[in-house]
Design a protein around this motif. Sequence first.
Motif, PDB file in Angstrom:
ATOM      1  N   HIS A  48      59.225  -0.312  -0.115  1.00 19.04           N
ATOM      2  CA  HIS A  48      58.365  -1.411   0.339  1.00 19.04           C
ATOM      3  C   HIS A  48      56.908  -1.163  -0.043  1.00 19.04           C
ATOM      4  CE1 HIS A  48      57.102  -4.863   2.626  1.00 19.04           C
ATOM      5  NE2 HIS A  48      56.243  -4.125   3.322  1.00 19.04           N
ATOM      6  N   ASP A  49      56.484   0.099  -0.044  1.00 16.66           N
ATOM      7  CA  ASP A  49      55.128   0.425  -0.481  1.00 16.66           C
ATOM      8  C   ASP A  49      54.913   0.000  -1.934  1.00 16.66           C
ATOM      9  OD1 ASP A  49      54.466   1.492   1.962  1.00 16.66           O
ATOM     10  OD2 ASP A  49      54.989   3.539   1.399  1.00 16.66           O
ATOM     11  N   LEU A  50      55.936   0.198  -2.735  1.00 15.29           N
ATOM     12  CA  LEU A  50      55.844  -0.194  -4.142  1.00 15.29           C
ATOM     13  C   LEU A  50      55.791  -1.719  -4.276  1.00 15.29           C
ATOM     14  CD1 LEU A  50      55.773   1.281  -6.856  1.00 15.29           C
ATOM     15  CD2 LEU A  50      58.239   0.932  -7.027  1.00 15.29           C
ATOM     16  N   GLU A  51      56.538  -2.411  -3.447  1.00 24.74           N
ATOM     17  CA  GLU A  51      56.500  -3.875  -3.447  1.00 24.74           C
ATOM     18  C   GLU A  51      55.116  -4.380  -3.074  1.00 24.74           C
ATOM     19  OE1 GLU A  51      58.255  -7.382  -0.602  1.00 24.74           O
ATOM     20  OE2 GLU A  51      59.675  -5.846  -1.282  1.00 24.74           O
ATOM     21  N   VAL A  52      54.498  -3.758  -2.069  1.00 21.68           N
ATOM     22  CA  VAL A  52      53.147  -4.135  -1.656  1.00 21.68           C
ATOM     23  C   VAL A  52      52.166  -3.894  -2.794  1.00 21.68           C
ATOM     24  CG1 VAL A  52      51.253  -3.595  -0.086  1.00 21.68           C
ATOM     25  CG2 VAL A  52      53.591  -3.752   0.790  1.00 21.68           C
ATOM     26  N   LEU A  53      52.330  -2.785  -3.505  1.00 22.97           N
ATOM     27  CA  LEU A  53      51.440  -2.465  -4.623  1.00 22.97           C
ATOM     28  C   LEU A  53      51.548  -3.519  -5.728  1.00 22.97           C
ATOM     29  CD1 LEU A  53      50.691   0.935  -6.189  1.00 22.97           C
ATOM     30  CD2 LEU A  53      51.540  -0.867  -7.688  1.00 22.97           C
ATOM     31  N   VAL A  54      52.764  -3.930  -6.073  1.00 21.79           N
ATOM     32  CA  VAL A  54      52.952  -4.953  -7.100  1.00 21.79           C
ATOM     33  C   VAL A  54      52.345  -6.274  -6.655  1.00 21.79           C
ATOM     34  CG1 VAL A  54      54.669  -6.342  -8.330  1.00 21.79           C
ATOM     35  CG2 VAL A  54      54.999  -3.881  -8.097  1.00 21.79           C
ATOM     36  N   ASN A  55      52.594  -6.633  -5.404  1.00 19.44           N
ATOM     37  CA  ASN A  55      52.058  -7.890  -4.888  1.00 19.44           C
ATOM     38  C   ASN A  55      50.528  -7.883  -4.901  1.00 19.44           C
ATOM     39  OD1 ASN A  55      53.018 -10.444  -3.774  1.00 19.44           O
ATOM     40  ND2 ASN A  55      51.922  -9.842  -1.920  1.00 19.44           N
ATOM     41  N   ARG A  56      49.942  -6.761  -4.520  1.00 14.10           N
ATOM     42  CA  ARG A  56      48.487  -6.644  -4.521  1.00 14.10           C
ATOM     43  C   ARG A  56      47.944  -6.729  -5.948  1.00 14.10           C
ATOM     44  NH1 ARG A  56      46.136  -1.381  -1.755  1.00 14.10           N
ATOM     45  NH2 ARG A  56      47.013  -2.452   0.074  1.00 14.10           N
ATOM     46  N   SER A  57      48.628  -6.113  -6.897  1.00  8.08           N
ATOM     47  CA  SER A  57      48.176  -6.139  -8.294  1.00  8.08           C
ATOM     48  C   SER A  57      48.200  -7.553  -8.853  1.00  8.08           C
ATOM     49  CB  SER A  57      49.068  -5.221  -9.138  1.00  8.08           C
ATOM     50  OG  SER A  57      49.020  -3.886  -8.672  1.00  8.08           O
ATOM     51  N   VAL A  58      49.232  -8.315  -8.500  1.00  8.50           N
ATOM     52  CA  VAL A  58      49.320  -9.707  -8.955  1.00  8.50           C
ATOM     53  C   VAL A  58      48.172 -10.519  -8.383  1.00  8.50           C
ATOM     54  CG1 VAL A  58      50.673 -11.823  -8.866  1.00  8.50           C
ATOM     55  CG2 VAL A  58      51.815  -9.647  -9.307  1.00  8.50           C
ATOM     56  N   TRP A  59      47.881 -10.341  -7.100  1.00  7.89           N
ATOM     57  CA  TRP A  59      46.778 -11.057  -6.476  1.00  7.89           C
ATOM     58  C   TRP A  59      45.441 -10.714  -7.132  1.00  7.89           C
ATOM     59  CZ3 TRP A  59      46.306 -15.229  -3.808  1.00  7.89           C
ATOM     60  CH2 TRP A  59      47.335 -15.664  -2.968  1.00  7.89           C
ATOM     61  N   GLN A  60      45.260  -9.460  -7.493  1.00  6.04           N
ATOM     62  CA  GLN A  60      43.993  -9.031  -8.077  1.00  6.04           C
ATOM     63  C   GLN A  60      43.766  -9.614  -9.470  1.00  6.04           C
ATOM     64  OE1 GLN A  60      44.441  -4.785  -7.817  1.00  6.04           O
ATOM     65  NE2 GLN A  60      43.643  -4.676  -5.716  1.00  6.04           N
ATOM     66  N   THR A  61      44.837  -9.989 -10.161  1.00  7.30           N
ATOM     67  CA  THR A  61      44.706 -10.545 -11.517  1.00  7.30           C
ATOM     68  C   THR A  61      45.020 -12.035 -11.569  1.00  7.30           C
ATOM     69  OG1 THR A  61      47.007  -9.909 -11.992  1.00  7.30           O
ATOM     70  CG2 THR A  61      45.282  -8.356 -12.608  1.00  7.30           C
ATOM     71  N   LEU A  62      45.318 -12.645 -10.420  1.00 10.78           N
ATOM     72  CA  LEU A  62      45.785 -14.033 -10.399  1.00 10.78           C
ATOM     73  C   LEU A  62      44.726 -15.009 -10.904  1.00 10.78           C
ATOM     74  CD1 LEU A  62      48.203 -15.786  -9.632  1.00 10.78           C
ATOM     75  CD2 LEU A  62      47.197 -16.070  -7.363  1.00 10.78           C
ATOM     76  N   THR A  63      43.490 -14.844 -10.464  1.00 13.49           N
ATOM     77  CA  THR A  63      42.427 -15.764 -10.871  1.00 13.49           C
ATOM     78  C   THR A  63      42.239 -15.763 -12.380  1.00 13.49           C
ATOM     79  OG1 THR A  63      41.264 -15.445  -8.777  1.00 13.49           O
ATOM     80  CG2 THR A  63      39.990 -16.347 -10.602  1.00 13.49           C
ATOM     81  N   ARG A  64      42.252 -14.571 -12.941  1.00 13.82           N
ATOM     82  CA  ARG A  64      42.089 -14.455 -14.398  1.00 13.82           C
ATOM     83  C   ARG A  64      43.249 -15.134 -15.121  1.00 13.82           C
ATOM     84  NH1 ARG A  64      45.045 -12.814 -18.798  1.00 13.82           N
ATOM     85  NH2 ARG A  64      43.673 -12.163 -20.491  1.00 13.82           N
TER      86      ARG A  64
END
Length: 304
Positions: free
Chosen positions: A220-236
Motif C-alpha cells: 500500500h505504501d508503494l500504491e500511495v507513492l505512485v498516486n502521489r507521483s501522478v498528482w505531482q505531474t498531473l498539471t504538466r
Amino acid sequence: MRSEYDEKKFNFVKASKPFFAFSLVITLLGIIFLSVFGLNYGIDFRSGTSVDISLSKPVDKATAEQFMSAHSLGEHTITVAENRLSIRFKDPLTDQQEKQFRADFTQQIDPKAIYEVNIVDADIAKEQQRNAIIGMAIASVGIILYLTIRFEWRFAVAAVVSLLHDAFVVISLFSIFRLQVNLPFILAVLTIIGYSVNDTVVIFDRIRENLRFAKLKTPHDLEVLVNRSVWQTLTRSINTVITVLVAAICLFIFGSESIKLFSLAMIFGLFTGAYSSIFIASPLWLLLRGKSVPKKAAKAPSAS
C-alpha cells in the motif's frame, strides 16, 4: 510515507480498473474488425491512382460525380475541398486513360485546372506497408532499450505496453469506423507514440525520484507513492495534452482534406495517450514492482 492528505486525494491506481476494461473492450473489437475487415488502406498502401486537381473555380461534388459517371474508369472515391478536387482510383490508370481524363476534365469542367497524378503499383504498396511496420517496430525497440538503460526493465515494459496500447487503439478505431489509412496516418501514430512515451517518462521519473526517499513497508505504501507521483505531474500532463489537442482540433476543422485524417488520428491518440500514461502505465509498473515487496512486509500492520 502515507498521510491524511494522500488518503483524501483521488486514487488513480484504484480507479485504473475501468480504464483497463475499456482498453480491453476496444482491443478485442479492434482484433475482431481487423481480422474480418482489415484496414481501409489508401493509395499509399495499395495499388491505384491518385489524381489531385487544383481548380481555378469552385466545383461541387455532384458535378464531379456526374463527370466521373460519364467515364468508365473503375471504382473511385471523390473528395472536394476549396479549389481542390481529389480522386482516388482503386486500380491504376493506363497512360491513355490518364491523358483522356485530363483532356476531358479540362474541356468540360475547368480549362485552367492543374493536375498532380500519383500511381502506386502493387509491389510499391506492399513495400510501403512493410516499411511502415518496420519503422514502428524499430521505434518500439529503441524506446525499450532507452528506458531500460535510464530506468529499469519494469519501467520499460510498462511504457512499451502503454505506447503499443495507444497505437493499437487508434488503429482499431480506424478499422471500426472504416477510415482511410495512408502515410500521414503512420506519421500520426509515430507522433502519438512519442507523446505517450514523453508523458509516461515524466511520471516514471517522478516515481523514481520519490523512491529514493521512500520507506516502503507494505504494498500500500508503494500504491500511495505512485498516486502521489501522478498528482505531482498531473498539471504538466494536462497542459501538454490540451495544448496539442487544441492544435489538432483546429487542423481537423480548418485544415485541408489531405491532413484531416492525420489530425483525427492525433485527436484519438492524444485522448488514449492522456489516460494510458496515468491509468495503464503507472498501475502496470506497480503490478510488476509490487511482486518484489516481501510477503512479511505485506502482512505488517500499516501506519496511519
